[in-house]
Design a protein around this motif. Structure first.
Motif, mmCIF file in Angstrom:
data_model
loop_
_atom_site.group_PDB
_atom_site.id
_atom_site.type_symbol
_atom_site.label_atom_id
_atom_site.label_comp_id
_atom_site.label_asym_id
_atom_site.label_seq_id
_atom_site.Cartn_x
_atom_site.Cartn_y
_atom_site.Cartn_z
ATOM 1 N N GLU A 1 107.879 -54.901 19.271
ATOM 2 C CA GLU A 1 107.207 -55.652 18.211
ATOM 3 C C GLU A 1 106.229 -56.660 18.801
ATOM 4 O O GLU A 1 105.069 -56.748 18.380
ATOM 5 C CB GLU A 1 108.256 -56.358 17.338
ATOM 6 C CG GLU A 1 107.683 -56.993 16.070
ATOM 7 C CD GLU A 1 106.971 -58.316 16.303
ATOM 8 O OE1 GLU A 1 105.982 -58.598 15.586
ATOM 9 O OE2 GLU A 1 107.385 -59.062 17.201
ATOM 10 N N ALA A 2 106.697 -57.412 19.786
ATOM 11 C CA ALA A 2 105.835 -58.427 20.398
ATOM 12 C C ALA A 2 104.696 -57.787 21.187
ATOM 13 O O ALA A 2 103.555 -58.273 21.150
ATOM 14 C CB ALA A 2 106.670 -59.326 21.311
ATOM 15 N N SER A 3 104.981 -56.706 21.900
ATOM 16 C CA SER A 3 103.982 -56.079 22.763
ATOM 17 C C SER A 3 102.884 -55.395 21.956
ATOM 18 O O SER A 3 101.733 -55.339 22.394
ATOM 19 C CB SER A 3 104.653 -55.069 23.697
ATOM 20 O OG SER A 3 105.570 -55.709 24.558
ATOM 21 N N ARG A 4 103.227 -54.878 20.812
ATOM 22 C CA ARG A 4 102.211 -54.270 19.950
ATOM 23 C C ARG A 4 101.361 -55.338 19.263
ATOM 24 O O ARG A 4 100.151 -55.180 19.106
ATOM 25 C CB ARG A 4 102.881 -53.404 18.882
ATOM 26 C CG ARG A 4 103.549 -52.135 19.404
ATOM 27 C CD ARG A 4 104.342 -51.453 18.293
ATOM 28 N NE ARG A 4 105.107 -50.320 18.765
ATOM 29 C CZ ARG A 4 104.668 -49.063 18.794
ATOM 30 N NH1 ARG A 4 103.447 -48.788 18.396
ATOM 31 N NH2 ARG A 4 105.451 -48.082 19.222
ATOM 32 N N VAL B 1 100.602 -53.986 34.992
ATOM 33 C CA VAL B 1 101.502 -53.432 33.982
ATOM 34 C C VAL B 1 102.270 -54.524 33.248
ATOM 35 O O VAL B 1 102.183 -54.663 32.032
ATOM 36 C CB VAL B 1 102.466 -52.409 34.623
ATOM 37 C CG1 VAL B 1 103.628 -52.081 33.687
ATOM 38 C CG2 VAL B 1 101.712 -51.118 34.961
ATOM 39 N N LEU B 2 103.018 -55.339 33.986
ATOM 40 C CA LEU B 2 103.896 -56.339 33.370
ATOM 41 C C LEU B 2 103.855 -57.620 34.197
ATOM 42 O O LEU B 2 104.076 -57.593 35.407
ATOM 43 C CB LEU B 2 105.328 -55.808 33.307
ATOM 44 C CG LEU B 2 106.385 -56.726 32.700
ATOM 45 C CD1 LEU B 2 106.125 -56.946 31.207
ATOM 46 C CD2 LEU B 2 107.790 -56.148 32.911
ATOM 47 N N THR B 3 103.572 -58.737 33.532
ATOM 48 C CA THR B 3 103.517 -60.035 34.190
ATOM 49 C C THR B 3 104.755 -60.843 33.835
ATOM 50 O O THR B 3 105.162 -60.889 32.671
ATOM 51 C CB THR B 3 102.263 -60.810 33.749
ATOM 52 O OG1 THR B 3 101.097 -60.060 34.078
ATOM 53 C CG2 THR B 3 102.191 -62.171 34.427
ATOM 54 N N LEU B 4 105.334 -61.488 34.849
ATOM 55 C CA LEU B 4 106.478 -62.382 34.648
ATOM 56 C C LEU B 4 106.103 -63.741 35.215
ATOM 57 O O LEU B 4 105.893 -63.893 36.423
ATOM 58 C CB LEU B 4 107.728 -61.827 35.327
ATOM 59 C CG LEU B 4 108.178 -60.462 34.802
ATOM 60 C CD1 LEU B 4 107.829 -59.379 35.824
ATOM 61 C CD2 LEU B 4 109.667 -60.440 34.539
ATOM 62 N N CYS C 1 106.451 -63.408 29.554
ATOM 63 C CA CYS C 1 106.095 -62.047 29.954
ATOM 64 C C CYS C 1 104.908 -61.580 29.116
ATOM 65 O O CYS C 1 104.783 -61.932 27.951
ATOM 66 C CB CYS C 1 107.259 -61.086 29.734
ATOM 67 S SG CYS C 1 108.736 -61.531 30.665
ATOM 68 N N ASN C 2 104.042 -60.794 29.741
ATOM 69 C CA ASN C 2 102.947 -60.211 28.974
ATOM 70 C C ASN C 2 102.547 -58.853 29.525
ATOM 71 O O ASN C 2 102.795 -58.520 30.680
ATOM 72 C CB ASN C 2 101.739 -61.148 28.895
ATOM 73 C CG ASN C 2 101.102 -61.467 30.225
ATOM 74 O OD1 ASN C 2 101.591 -62.318 30.960
ATOM 75 N ND2 ASN C 2 100.005 -60.804 30.533
ATOM 76 N N LEU D 1 100.273 -50.762 23.332
ATOM 77 C CA LEU D 1 100.733 -52.088 23.733
ATOM 78 C C LEU D 1 99.524 -52.946 24.072
ATOM 79 O O LEU D 1 98.587 -52.492 24.722
ATOM 80 C CB LEU D 1 101.685 -51.978 24.926
ATOM 81 C CG LEU D 1 102.876 -51.038 24.708
ATOM 82 C CD1 LEU D 1 103.800 -51.059 25.914
ATOM 83 C CD2 LEU D 1 103.642 -51.386 23.437
ATOM 84 N N SER D 2 99.564 -54.199 23.671
ATOM 85 C CA SER D 2 98.391 -55.062 23.698
ATOM 86 C C SER D 2 98.320 -55.909 24.966
ATOM 87 O O SER D 2 99.268 -56.613 25.317
ATOM 88 C CB SER D 2 98.424 -55.987 22.469
ATOM 89 O OG SER D 2 97.319 -56.857 22.472
ATOM 90 N N SER D 3 97.182 -55.842 25.650
ATOM 91 C CA SER D 3 96.896 -56.737 26.772
ATOM 92 C C SER D 3 95.939 -57.800 26.258
ATOM 93 O O SER D 3 94.741 -57.560 26.110
ATOM 94 C CB SER D 3 96.263 -55.949 27.930
ATOM 95 O OG SER D 3 95.937 -56.799 29.017
ATOM 96 N N ASN D 4 96.475 -58.974 25.956
ATOM 97 C CA ASN D 4 95.695 -59.988 25.253
ATOM 98 C C ASN D 4 95.054 -61.001 26.185
ATOM 99 O O ASN D 4 95.591 -61.337 27.250
ATOM 100 C CB ASN D 4 96.593 -60.740 24.260
ATOM 101 C CG ASN D 4 96.534 -60.134 22.876
ATOM 102 O OD1 ASN D 4 96.174 -58.973 22.714
ATOM 103 N ND2 ASN D 4 96.879 -60.924 21.875
ATOM 104 N N LEU D 5 93.935 -61.540 25.716
ATOM 105 C CA LEU D 5 93.283 -62.623 26.434
ATOM 106 C C LEU D 5 94.186 -63.856 26.467
ATOM 107 O O LEU D 5 94.859 -64.182 25.492
ATOM 108 C CB LEU D 5 91.969 -63.004 25.748
ATOM 109 C CG LEU D 5 90.754 -62.096 25.987
ATOM 110 C CD1 LEU D 5 89.629 -62.510 25.057
ATOM 111 C CD2 LEU D 5 90.301 -62.180 27.447
ATOM 112 N N HIS D 6 94.162 -64.540 27.599
ATOM 113 C CA HIS D 6 94.845 -65.825 27.718
ATOM 114 C C HIS D 6 94.085 -66.680 28.719
ATOM 115 O O HIS D 6 93.211 -66.193 29.450
ATOM 116 C CB HIS D 6 96.309 -65.650 28.124
ATOM 117 C CG HIS D 6 96.529 -64.787 29.331
ATOM 118 N ND1 HIS D 6 96.400 -63.408 29.303
ATOM 119 C CD2 HIS D 6 96.877 -65.096 30.602
ATOM 120 C CE1 HIS D 6 96.656 -62.910 30.502
ATOM 121 N NE2 HIS D 6 96.937 -63.921 31.308
#
Length: 348
Positions: free
Chosen positions: A57-60, A233-236, A266-267, A280-285
């Motif tokens: 849910e969060a990743s989408r 892929v995945l940031t912690l 995590c993103n 799955l969304s890779s969002n700006l930050h």
């Protein structure tokens, strides 16, 4: 709830334009959820599906979530963060003995990172490292692929950095593997899907130091870290208590990812967005440090083996190949590095 840094607005005529530069809405867990993964780490029956649903849910929707219950011992985190702070407090000439190279290892001074699309360089200072060991097939390719590299540690001046950082780095990778099993399940794949692409992962580590943003920085729209998406892929992320991380939501609004004690942020990164055909969304930050204190963060970009093939068809999206043809992890990360770091000589 008001922004606790609002009293530090520039007092000159640039205040109005500066306000739009740093503004972000303070949110609650409805925007960026907090997901407890303790039962997943412990192997509790039913936990995989429960965590997968929340992560999906969060990743989408926004591509970001907090995790608690990660089971990383407090003493390991404390040692790593203390070593990070003490490392950045070293004199510049000491850190400069090991300048960052095109393998993305070593110390990067302020001014070397200029992210794509930014007006100027970032304020951040970084120490980069990666795996201490590689699988035999990858070690044999060190001369051909600069990202398959040895670490550059300041052992002669600060041996604590290696000693105190690696236990945290290893523990974080275990968390990453658990999350990837949930992501695989959430995408309708075998929970072990990613394991075959993570036999010798290119987990990229960064210690990041952010000085306090000044009025001059704000006039120049210079960030601690300019708006960007993560490459992998995945940031912690382990952030300190000073805040400054902001995420752009689907409405185009910047929201503050406030520090929450005992959690990691995590993103989803660009490679997983590509792999999942944008499911799955890779969002700006971005990061802007207006806390009045130095900000520190400890990041692990948990990426696959350098030679892993990132192909949307493998995750059940054969049509994704039209937009995103197969690429290896290393090829993609090399391309992004060349566009964002001046040591490669190509950043404009």
């Amino acid at each position: 709830m008001t922004d606790p840094t609002s009293s530090r607005l520039p007092a000159d005529a640039d205040a109005a334009s500066s306000a739009s530069y740093y503004a972000a809405r303070v949110v609650d867990t409805a925007d960026i959820p907090v997901i407890d993964i303790g039962d997943l780490i412990d192997g509790t029956p039913g936990a995989l599906d429960a965590v997968a649903a929340q992560v999906m849910e969060a990743s989408r929707r926004i591509g970001f979530f907090y995790i608690r219950g990660h089971r990383i011992p407090t003493e390991i985190t404390a040692r790593a963060t203390a070593a990070m702070r003490d490392y950045f407090a070293l004199p510049g000439p000491v850190k400069a003995k090991h300048p960052v190279n095109t393998s993305q290892r070593g110390w990067m001074a302020t001014g070397v990172a200029r992210l794509e699309g930014s007006k100027t360089h970032d304020l951040k200072e970084i120490f980069f490292w990666g795996p201490e060991r590689w699988a035999e097939r990858l070690a044999a390719r060190k001369q051909a692929d600069s990202l398959i590299a040895d670490n550059v540690w300041p052992d002669e001046d600060f041996a604590r950095l290696r000693q105190d950082l690696l236990p945290y780095y290893d523990a974080t990778q275990a968390v990453g593997r658990a999350l990837l099993s949930a992501i695989a399940a959430g995408l309708g794949q075998d929970p072990a899907f990613f394991e075959h692409r993570y036999t010798s992962p290119m987990a990229r580590g960064q210690l990041v130091y952010y000085p306090v943003s000044t009025a001059d920085d704000e006039r120049e729209e210079r960030f601690g870290s300019a708006p960007h998406t993560d490459f992998g892929v995945l940031t912690l992320l382990l952030q300190d208590t000073n805040g400054g991380l902001q995420v752009r939501n689907r409405a185009g609004e910047w929201i503050a990812a406030q520090p929450i004690e005992g959690t990691l942020v995590c993103n989803i990164g660009d490679l997983l967005n590509r792999w999942s055909n944008e499911t799955l969304s890779s969002n700006l930050h971005r990061v802007i440090n207006r806390s009045g204190k130095e900000r520190h963060s400890l990041v692990v970009f948990f990426d696959p083996d350098p030679d892993a093939i990132i192909d949307p068809a493998d995750l059940g999206f054969p049509g994704g190949r039209e937009k995103y043809p197969p690429v290896t992890t290393s090829e993609y990360i090399h391309g992004k590095n060349r566009k964002n770091f001046t040591q490669y000589g190509a950043v404009k």
